[in-house]
Every structure is written in structure tokens, then in C-alpha cells.
Scaffold this motif. Structure first.
Motif, short mmCIF file in Angstrom:
data_model
loop_
_atom_site.label_atom_id
_atom_site.label_comp_id
_atom_site.label_asym_id
_atom_site.label_seq_id
_atom_site.Cartn_x
_atom_site.Cartn_y
_atom_site.Cartn_z
N ASN A 10 0.81 -1.35 0.01
CA ASN A 10 0.01 0.09 -0.01
C ASN A 10 1.12 1.30 -0.02
OD1 ASN A 10 -1.72 2.09 0.51
ND2 ASN A 10 -2.80 1.05 1.93
N PRO A 11 0.96 2.11 -0.97
CA PRO A 11 1.66 3.30 -1.30
C PRO A 11 1.55 4.32 0.26
CG PRO A 11 -0.24 3.25 -2.73
CD PRO A 11 -0.21 1.93 -2.13
N LYS A 12 0.44 4.06 0.87
CA LYS A 12 0.10 4.99 1.83
C LYS A 12 0.44 4.20 3.29
CE LYS A 12 -4.09 7.15 -0.14
NZ LYS A 12 -5.42 7.37 -0.16
N GLY A 13 1.07 3.27 3.17
CA GLY A 13 1.50 2.45 4.41
C GLY A 13 0.44 1.60 4.78
N ARG A 14 0.92 0.77 5.79
CA ARG A 14 -0.16 -0.45 6.22
C ARG A 14 -1.35 0.07 6.91
NH1 ARG A 14 0.44 -5.74 6.61
NH2 ARG A 14 2.94 -5.44 6.38
N CYS A 15 -2.49 -0.25 6.54
CA CYS A 15 -3.54 0.58 7.32
C CYS A 15 -3.97 -0.08 8.58
CB CYS A 15 -5.06 0.25 6.40
SG CYS A 15 -5.48 -1.45 6.10
N SER A 16 -4.71 0.25 9.46
CA SER A 16 -5.19 -0.16 10.75
C SER A 16 -6.73 -0.50 11.10
CB SER A 16 -4.66 0.60 11.79
OG SER A 16 -5.37 1.87 11.84
N THR A 17 -7.36 -0.44 9.88
CA THR A 17 -8.87 -0.50 10.04
C THR A 17 -9.49 -1.73 9.17
OG1 THR A 17 -8.94 0.75 7.82
CG2 THR A 17 -8.93 2.12 9.88
N ARG A 18 -8.54 -2.50 8.75
CA ARG A 18 -8.99 -3.89 8.35
C ARG A 18 -8.15 -4.85 8.48
NH1 ARG A 18 -9.67 -5.81 2.41
NH2 ARG A 18 -9.05 -7.66 3.68
N ARG A 19 -8.57 -6.30 8.41
CA ARG A 19 -7.73 -7.32 8.46
C ARG A 19 -7.19 -7.60 7.04
NH1 ARG A 19 -11.51 -8.94 12.33
NH2 ARG A 19 -10.93 -9.24 13.97
N CYS A 20 -5.70 -8.09 7.00
CA CYS A 20 -4.97 -8.34 5.68
C CYS A 20 -5.58 -9.51 5.04
CB CYS A 20 -3.69 -8.57 6.00
SG CYS A 20 -2.88 -7.15 6.92
N LEU A 21 -6.22 -10.59 5.53
CA LEU A 21 -6.65 -11.88 5.00
C LEU A 21 -8.08 -12.30 5.05
CD1 LEU A 21 -3.66 -13.91 6.49
CD2 LEU A 21 -3.96 -13.56 4.06
N THR A 22 -8.71 -11.58 6.04
CA THR A 22 -10.22 -11.93 6.04
C THR A 22 -11.03 -10.78 5.91
OG1 THR A 22 -10.16 -11.78 8.45
CG2 THR A 22 -9.69 -13.85 7.59
N PRO A 23 -12.22 -10.56 5.52
CA PRO A 23 -12.67 -12.00 4.91
C PRO A 23 -12.40 -12.46 3.73
CG PRO A 23 -14.20 -9.90 4.41
CD PRO A 23 -13.04 -9.51 5.50
N LYS B 147 -8.17 -11.49 1.01
CA LYS B 147 -7.01 -10.89 1.09
C LYS B 147 -7.21 -9.58 0.43
CE LYS B 147 -3.94 -11.45 -2.31
NZ LYS B 147 -3.31 -10.28 -2.48
N CYS B 148 -6.42 -8.63 1.48
CA CYS B 148 -6.15 -7.50 0.64
C CYS B 148 -5.55 -7.27 -0.66
CB CYS B 148 -5.48 -6.46 2.33
SG CYS B 148 -5.35 -4.81 1.34
N LYS B 149 -5.76 -6.43 -1.27
CA LYS B 149 -5.18 -6.32 -2.63
C LYS B 149 -3.88 -5.53 -2.62
CE LYS B 149 -6.98 -1.44 -3.69
NZ LYS B 149 -7.79 -0.71 -4.68
N PHE B 150 -3.44 -5.08 -1.43
CA PHE B 150 -1.95 -4.74 -1.14
C PHE B 150 -1.06 -5.80 -0.18
CE2 PHE B 150 -4.61 -0.68 -1.17
CZ PHE B 150 -4.17 0.11 -2.23
N ARG C 97 -0.44 -20.40 8.83
CA ARG C 97 -1.87 -19.66 8.66
C ARG C 97 -2.11 -20.27 7.12
NH1 ARG C 97 -5.58 -15.59 10.59
NH2 ARG C 97 -6.96 -15.35 9.21
N TYR C 98 -3.29 -21.09 7.09
CA TYR C 98 -3.60 -22.12 6.09
C TYR C 98 -4.09 -21.14 5.17
CZ TYR C 98 -7.66 -22.23 8.99
OH TYR C 98 -8.88 -21.94 9.76
N ASP C 99 -4.87 -20.12 5.32
CA ASP C 99 -5.39 -19.40 4.11
C ASP C 99 -4.43 -18.66 3.53
OD1 ASP C 99 -5.15 -17.82 6.36
OD2 ASP C 99 -6.94 -16.68 5.98
N TYR C 100 -3.32 -18.30 4.13
CA TYR C 100 -2.32 -17.68 3.52
C TYR C 100 -1.51 -18.49 2.60
CZ TYR C 100 2.08 -14.89 2.79
OH TYR C 100 3.35 -14.47 1.96
N ALA C 101 -1.20 -19.83 3.10
CA ALA C 101 -0.60 -20.81 2.39
C ALA C 101 -1.40 -21.16 1.06
CB ALA C 101 -0.54 -22.36 3.02
#
Length: 587
Positions: free
Chosen positions: A360-373, A375-378, A409-413
Motif C-alpha cells: 500500500n503506497p500509503k502504508g499499512r492500514c489499521s482499519t481492516r484485516r489483511c486476510l479476512t474476509p 485477502k487485501c489487494k495490497f 496460516r492455512y488461508d495464506y498458504a
């Protein structure tokens, strides 16, 4: 002269130390290994030119042990230990534990309840106005007003209760050296109010120029909605100074310290640890035996599970050591006399997050999870670096096998479309069983947990079984499930039992949700509110329902038959009582 840091006046004299710069008091036995926080902090300060002595597991009912090393020049550092002292002492049912894995021989009774507070008060009694800096997991998770499960009440910040001068939260290497430099330069501890990754008490806000106010202590103890609002701000806002008002002043938290860069992390793990418990102990320290031949590769976790405090403590910025640094540690392990050729783990909070990046060009956000529901596009998946690292370690002379025992983390795998990681895992890094934590099967419960849907767990298991067969290895997945998590009804617990029945695998143990400070799920448990949505959440709180949910996970156990039957009647699921493959118990 042994290579441990001083624990007595004789040790100090042997090293020509008349007065120590710092004394670190810990609730754990003195183990000089990089899996123990007190070892890292003391070695890191030593590497920066400060002398540090260790007082481990002091007798706390008088001040004698706290005066063992004399008055330090710069101050006392306090950590309750690698575990929260209340979790260390009490089970989820609030019964006293019989063992303490961080004590010699596993013997219980070596630390007090709320160790940080007790130690700080005893040091103040012994030395009066001396700088006291608290840190570690216990202090970090209690930096603001927090729900205390053991007293079933909201307690004030641990800064207020302990009377300490400064609190270091998160992974404390960078702030602790800045504090040391400030004290060494003659600055009064009351004036050290500017260091990131710290919190302090203040009588007023005249010197705090820009900040965000949390609901006050008075508000959070009188309104659960205010408590939920405060917690969400504490957990998510990592860009503002946060302030909480108390009757006699304020608790002020500076923004988090930046995670260590890779070269700094490599330096931390290159320090001259003895990798052993102090020879003063006649019996082994069980917690060391678990990690003695393991290697920490990462810090931080993007998983953000609701029941885990890692995000609140370490943050979700995943950092990792260089492969060269880790391989050097593996080579060092092979030289130890008790090494049998097996490295037990190469990981961290979640092993396969090694190499993961946020783009993310703006840096890691703190308002959502990276993998659920989803995967984040960033989020940039990268299993390649971890695979290459593991191959290099396997090639080290003297290494027979390298296991992965920290979380996968199996969803990441599953994001590794090549399937190479799962094949490598099955072929080289599992010994019979792979422990995974799907936690539940209910879609709503998993949403509240921040865990992926159960179908992803099932997909991973299919791929792992296929990879194990291809590698000609008889291996299986050992799942962990949790009962009584906020949002989990008795119907949901029965749904989980049916899933266990259909998979044909009975878990050996069931984990009951434990409300500990610093987790989103604990906030839900106390308030009955999902703080992310503001909606009400069902909370299983009675001892009977909690025992029912736990027993349903192990419905085949003869000891659980009566309570499982009662649970099925209460849930209106008498159809699961009787004879046949679809029944849970016989009538």
C-alpha cells in the motif's frame, strides 16, 4: 567467569562493577536465550554499553531480594515474564495451575499475581524515588484501563496501579536504549515524555501538544459502549498520541516505536546469549526445553485474530531476519553438545508470514484485516523466501531435520498458487502431525474471530494430504477448536460437534476461550458488543454452558456423556441422540 549477566554482588565484583547501570527484575527464571524477553533486553542494553544485572523471581513478601544487587545508577526495569502473570498462575476456570513452565523444575509459586505491580511497589519501598520502567507482555496489554477477567472488573492503567515512571509497550529494544541514553545524559525520568513506544503518567496535559482523547477511566467503568469505543481507538490508532483521564491525572501513550529494520533484528539475535538457564538452577526450566533448538525468524502478525493479543502488542508489521542471520544461528545450534540434529522450529507468531509485504503506497492500514474476509489487494504473498530459507537450513552440516511448529496460516498458504510451500512442508517439515487451528466452523463465529471460513481449512487439508502421499509420508492434520468464544451459541457448538463427527477425527483437547487483556474478543466478552460494528454479541458466560460447549468438542469421551446429552436436549437436538453413524451419543 561465566558468560551470564550478574545475579549477585560476587558476580559484580568479579567483573569489576561497583554499581550497575540497570537492574532487570523478571518473574521468570533467568534464562539467557533469545526466546526470553529479559535476555533480549538485557543483552541489547549491554551491547550498547550499559551494565545490567538480573534479579529473577525475587521473594516478593519483603524488600530483601530487591536490594540484592544494590541501587542501580540509572534505574530498575521490570517484566512479569514471557507470560502474563495471571495467565501463568490461573487456568480459564480460575483454578490455580499446578505448574509454572518458566520456573526451574516447573515448580509453581515462584511469582506473585500481578507481578509487575508487586515488583514495582517493592522497589519503590526499597529505594524510594528511583526510575522504574515497566514492560513486557503484562504491562504492554494493560497500558490503559482494561477489563480484568480474574476480578471481573475494569482496572486502571498498570502505570497508575504500579506507580512506575515509564511503560514500554511492544517489542522494546529501540525505546529502552533511548530511555537509557536520556537517563545517562542526566534527564529526569519525569521529563522523558517523548519516546515512541512508551506511555507515562502526567498530572496535566500542559506538555502534550497534539493528542486524541480516549473515553476517561470514569466513563469506561460506567459505560460499556465507552469501553468498546476506547478499545477500538487504542487498537487501531497508531498515528496519534492517546490520552486517558484519571481522577489524579492522565495516562499518555506516545505513538508506537517503528519495528526494527532487518539489520537491527539480525543484530539482536547475534548477541552472545548463553542459550541456557543460569547454572544456579538445579532443575531444567521446561519453557526453555520447548524452544532451545528453535529459531525465531519473524516478528509481528497480519492475522489479527480477535482472541490473540499479538496485534495489540507487536503490531501487524511483519519483520523478518535475513537468511544469512538465521543460517548462522542454525550453524551455532549444531555446535551445542545436546543437539541431536533436529531444529524444532523456524518461525514466529506465524511461521509462513516470513517475507510477506504490504505494498500500500500509503502504508499499512489499521482499519481492516489483511486476510479476512478476503485477502487485501495490497498484501503481497511471498512464500518463496521462506522456502529458500528452509532449504538453506536443511543443507547445514549436522542438521538432520527442520520442523515448523509455530503457527501456519492455512488461508495464506493457499495463496501460493504453485503449491510449492505445501509440498515442501509435507515432504520435509512435519513429524507425523501438523497442528492447525481452524478454531470453529460457524461462519458467524469465525467472522467474529477474524478467522477464515472452514472451507479454506478443508482445502488446505486436501492439499496437505495429497502432498504427504506424494512424499510417501503418513501424516495428518491435528486441528484445534475453541469453545465459548464471543458469538458462539449452543447451536453453534452443536454444529462444530457435527463437523467433528463428519471428519471422523476426535480432538485430543478443547480450548476454552480465555478473556485476557488486549484482545478484541475480550472487549466483546466484557461489553457484549462487537466494537467493529457496534452490534450486540451473544456471550456464553455461565459455567454450565461453557462446560457444555467444551464437552461437545469431545463428545465421544465417556466422561462427557451426561453433559453432552444435557446440551443436546437444551439445544433441541434430540435427533443426535440414539443409535447410528449420525448420532453423537447413545440414548
Amino acid at each position: 567467569m561465566n558468560g551470564f549477566l550478574p545475579i549477585s554482588k560476587a558476580d559484580m565484583a568479579e567483573r569489576g562493577i561497583g554499581q550497575l547501570d540497570f537492574i532487570l527484575v523478571t518473574g521468570d527464571a533467568y534464562v539467557d536465550h533469545p526466546s526470553f524477553a529479559h535476555a533480549i533486553i538485557s543483552r541489547y542494553l549491554s551491547a550498547h554499553g550499559y551494565s545490567v544485572g538480573i534479579i529473577a523471581q525475587p521473594a516478593w513478601k519483603d524488600i530483601g531480594d530487591f536490594k540484592r544487587l544494590g541501587r542501580p545508577r540509572l534505574g530498575f526495569l521490570i517484566s512479569a515474564g514471557n507470560m502474563d502473570s495471571m495467565v501463568n498462575l490461573y487456568s480459564v476456570t480460575k483454578h490455580r495451575r499446578a505448574r509454572d513452565l518458566y520456573s526451574p523444575g516447573g515448580k509453581a509459586g515462584k511469582r506473585p499475581a500481578r507481578s509487575t505491580i508487586v515488583y514495582a511497589k517493592k522497589i519503590r519501598e526499597a529505594y524510594g524515588n528511583i526510575p522504574i520502567i515497566i514492560g513486557g507482555i503484562e504491562a504492554s496489554l494493560r497500558r490503559f484501563a482494561h477489563y480484568d477477567y480474574w476480578d471481573n472488573t475494569v482496572r486502571p492503567s498498570i502505570l497508575v496501579e504500579s506507580g512506575a515512571d515509564l511503560l514500554v509497550y511492544g517489542m522494546g529494544e529501540r525505546p529502552i536504549v533511548e530511555i537509557a541514553e536520556a537517563l545517562d545524559g542526566g534527564l529526569a525520568v519525569q521529563d522523558i515524555t517523548y519516546i515512541n513506544g512508551t506511555a507515562y503518567s502526567a498530572p496535566n496535559l500542559k506538555r502534550v501538544y497534539e493528542y486524541k482523547s480516549l473515553p476517561s477511566y470514569k466513563q469506561v467503568i460506567s459505560s460499556k459502549a465507552s469501553y468498546a469505543k476506547a478499545f477500538m481507538t487504542e487498537m487501531r490508532d497508531r498515528k496519534n498520541t492517546l490520552v486517558q483521564e484519571y481522577d489524579k491525572g492522565f495516562v499518555v501513550q506516545n505513538i508506537p516505536s517503528e519495528p526494527l529494520e532487518q539489520r537491527e533484528l539480525d543484530f539482536v539475535y547475534s548477541l552472545p546469549y548463553m542459550r541456557a538457564a543460569h547454572p544456579i538452577y538445579q532443575q531444567p526450566v521446561p519453557a526453555l526445553e520447548e524452544v532451545r533448538f528453535s529459531i525465531t525468524a519473524t516478528r509481528g502478525c497480519i492475522g489479527a485474530c480477535a482472541f490473540c493479543a499479538l496485534y495489540y502488542h507487536q503490531g501487524k508489521d511483519v519483520t523478518w531476519r535475513s537468511a544469512d542471520s538465521i543460517v548462522r544461528e542454525a550453524e551455532q545450534l549444531t555446535a551445542e553438545k545436546d543437539f541431536k540434529g533436529y531444529i524444532h522450529d523456524v518461525g514466529g507468531p506465524t511461521a509462513n508470514f516470513y517475507g510477506v509485504k504490504c505494498i500500500n503506497p500509503k502504508g499499512r492500514c489499521s482499519t481492516r484485516r489483511c486476510l479476512t474476509p478476503e485477502k487485501c489487494k495490497f498484501l503481497k504473498e511471498n512464500h518463496g523466501e521462506y522456502i529458500r530459507l528452509l532449504r538453506r537450513i536443511r543443507a547445514v552440516k549436522g542438521v538432520k531435520r527442520v520442523f515448523i511448529r509455530s503457527g501456519i496460516r492455512y488461508d495464506y498458504a493457499l495463496l501460493d498458487k504453485s503449491g510449492e510451500f505445501i509440498r515442501e512442508l509435507a515432504a520435509h517439515h512435519v513429524s507425523g502431525q501438523l497442528k492447525l487451528a481452524p478454531e470453529h466452523v460457524s461462519e458467524e463465529v469465525l467472522r467474529l474471530m477474524g478467522k477464515p471460513g472452514i472451507e479454506k481449512y478443508q482445502r488446505f487439508c486436501q492439499k496437505f494430504r495429497a502432498a504427504s502421499q506424494h512424499a510417501n509420508r503418513k501424516q495428518y492434520v491435528l486441528p484445534y477448536f475453541m469453545s465459548s468464544h464471543p458469538g458462539c451459541t449452543l447451536d453453534n457448538a452443536v454444529q462444530l460437534a457435527e463437523f467433528i463427527r463428519d471428519t471422523g477425527f476426535m480432538p485430543e483437547q478443547a480450548q476454552d476461550f480465555y478473556p485476557t487483556p488486549g484482545t478484541l474478543a475480550t472487549c466483546m466478552y466484557y461489553t457484549g458488543i462487537d466494537p467493529e460494528t457496534g452490534k450486540k454479541v451473544y456471550i456464553p458466560k455461565t459455567a454450565e454452558e461453557k462446560s457444555m460447549q467444551r464437552a461437545l468438542i469431545q463428545y465421544k469421551a465417556p466422561k462427557n456423556r451426561t453433559i453432552v446429552k444435557k446440551a443436546l436436549h437444551k439445544a433441541g437436538r434430540e435427533d443426535l441422540i440414539g443409535h447410528g453413524k449420525r448420532k453423537l451419543i447413545r440414548d
